[in-house]
Design a protein around this motif. Sequence first.
Motif, PDB file in Angstrom:
ATOM      1  N   THR A   1       0.124  -2.650   8.572  1.00 23.09           N
ATOM      2  CA  THR A   1      -1.170  -2.242   8.977  1.00 23.09           C
ATOM      3  C   THR A   1      -1.495  -3.340   9.981  1.00 23.09           C
ATOM      4  OG1 THR A   1      -1.434  -1.554   6.536  1.00 23.09           O
ATOM      5  CG2 THR A   1      -3.241  -1.958   8.038  1.00 23.09           C
TER       6      THR A   1
ATOM      7  N   MET B   1       0.899  -1.136   0.016  1.00 19.91           N
ATOM      8  CA  MET B   1      -0.043   0.111   0.127  1.00 19.91           C
ATOM      9  C   MET B   1       0.906   1.158  -0.007  1.00 19.91           C
ATOM     10  SD  MET B   1      -3.376   0.427   2.251  1.00 19.91           S
ATOM     11  CE  MET B   1      -3.562  -1.387   2.789  1.00 19.91           C
ATOM     12  N   TYR B   2       0.282   2.321  -0.480  1.00 25.55           N
ATOM     13  CA  TYR B   2       1.111   3.760  -0.417  1.00 25.55           C
ATOM     14  C   TYR B   2       0.178   4.937  -0.081  1.00 25.55           C
ATOM     15  CZ  TYR B   2       3.757   7.403  -2.416  1.00 25.55           C
ATOM     16  OH  TYR B   2       4.610   8.486  -2.560  1.00 25.55           O
TER      17      TYR B   2
ATOM     18  N   VAL C   1      -7.767   3.216  -3.030  1.00 20.71           N
ATOM     19  CA  VAL C   1      -8.374   2.644  -2.146  1.00 20.71           C
ATOM     20  C   VAL C   1      -9.207   3.528  -1.247  1.00 20.71           C
ATOM     21  CG1 VAL C   1      -8.052   1.270   0.115  1.00 20.71           C
ATOM     22  CG2 VAL C   1      -6.446   1.263  -1.723  1.00 20.71           C
TER      23      VAL C   1
ATOM     24  N   VAL D   1      -4.970   6.768  -0.069  1.00 24.29           N
ATOM     25  CA  VAL D   1      -4.616   5.614   0.157  1.00 24.29           C
ATOM     26  C   VAL D   1      -4.654   4.815  -1.313  1.00 24.29           C
ATOM     27  CG1 VAL D   1      -4.536   3.250   1.273  1.00 24.29           C
ATOM     28  CG2 VAL D   1      -5.198   5.404   2.366  1.00 24.29           C
ATOM     29  N   TRP D   2      -3.537   4.090  -1.589  1.00 24.93           N
ATOM     30  CA  TRP D   2      -3.376   3.408  -2.795  1.00 24.93           C
ATOM     31  C   TRP D   2      -2.897   2.017  -2.977  1.00 24.93           C
ATOM     32  CZ3 TRP D   2      -5.360   6.012  -7.128  1.00 24.93           C
ATOM     33  CH2 TRP D   2      -5.263   7.569  -6.881  1.00 24.93           C
ATOM     34  N   ALA D   3      -3.436   1.212  -3.674  1.00 27.55           N
ATOM     35  CA  ALA D   3      -2.799  -0.242  -3.577  1.00 27.55           C
ATOM     36  C   ALA D   3      -1.506  -0.253  -3.606  1.00 27.55           C
ATOM     37  CB  ALA D   3      -3.555  -0.967  -4.618  1.00 27.55           C
ATOM     38  N   ASN D   4      -0.795   0.647  -4.239  1.00 29.55           N
ATOM     39  CA  ASN D   4       0.755   0.597  -4.247  1.00 29.55           C
ATOM     40  C   ASN D   4       1.247   1.758  -5.007  1.00 29.55           C
ATOM     41  OD1 ASN D   4       0.570   0.139  -7.135  1.00 29.55           O
ATOM     42  ND2 ASN D   4       0.072  -1.808  -6.749  1.00 29.55           N
TER      43      ASN D   4
ATOM     44  N   GLU E   1       5.262   4.699   1.798  1.00 26.70           N
ATOM     45  CA  GLU E   1       5.144   3.154   1.745  1.00 26.70           C
ATOM     46  C   GLU E   1       4.570   2.631   2.875  1.00 26.70           C
ATOM     47  OE1 GLU E   1       5.419   1.205  -0.939  1.00 26.70           O
ATOM     48  OE2 GLU E   1       6.090   2.781  -2.424  1.00 26.70           O
ATOM     49  N   VAL E   2       3.534   1.974   2.974  1.00 28.69           N
ATOM     50  CA  VAL E   2       3.049   1.392   4.023  1.00 28.69           C
ATOM     51  C   VAL E   2       3.994  -0.118   4.571  1.00 28.69           C
ATOM     52  CG1 VAL E   2       1.070   0.095   5.236  1.00 28.69           C
ATOM     53  CG2 VAL E   2       0.793   2.087   3.755  1.00 28.69           C
TER      54      VAL E   2
END
Length: 107
Positions: free
Chosen positions: A101, A1-2, A36, A57-60, A97-98
């Motif tokens: 979580t 996730m990003y 997201v 929030v983004w998937a990547n 960069e996550v």
Amino acid sequence: MYIAMNRFRVAKGSEAAFEQVWLTRDTHLDKVPGFVEFHLLRGPEAEDHTLYASHTVWANYAAFEAWTKSEAFRAAHHKAGDNKPLYLGHPQFEGFEVMQTVGRGAK
């Protein structure tokens, strides 16, 4: 996730106008692969401004980067310059960069 964030120092007295711009705009995010969720955050007040952040929030990272190069991005930001009088300085971008979580009820 990003996670992509922009911090805005909104001039005192301009908070309602700033919020109205964000709450009534067409983000075009729902059309973008990898999106997201989005949050508009209101933070602490200082003597001359109130801090806000847009938090997406983004998937990547690749999905976020594709968004920044898309027609949807251009459409969502085409009037951004009209709102400069509401800010003190330029928005400050921060990308993350996550790494972890933690969610309620996750097993």
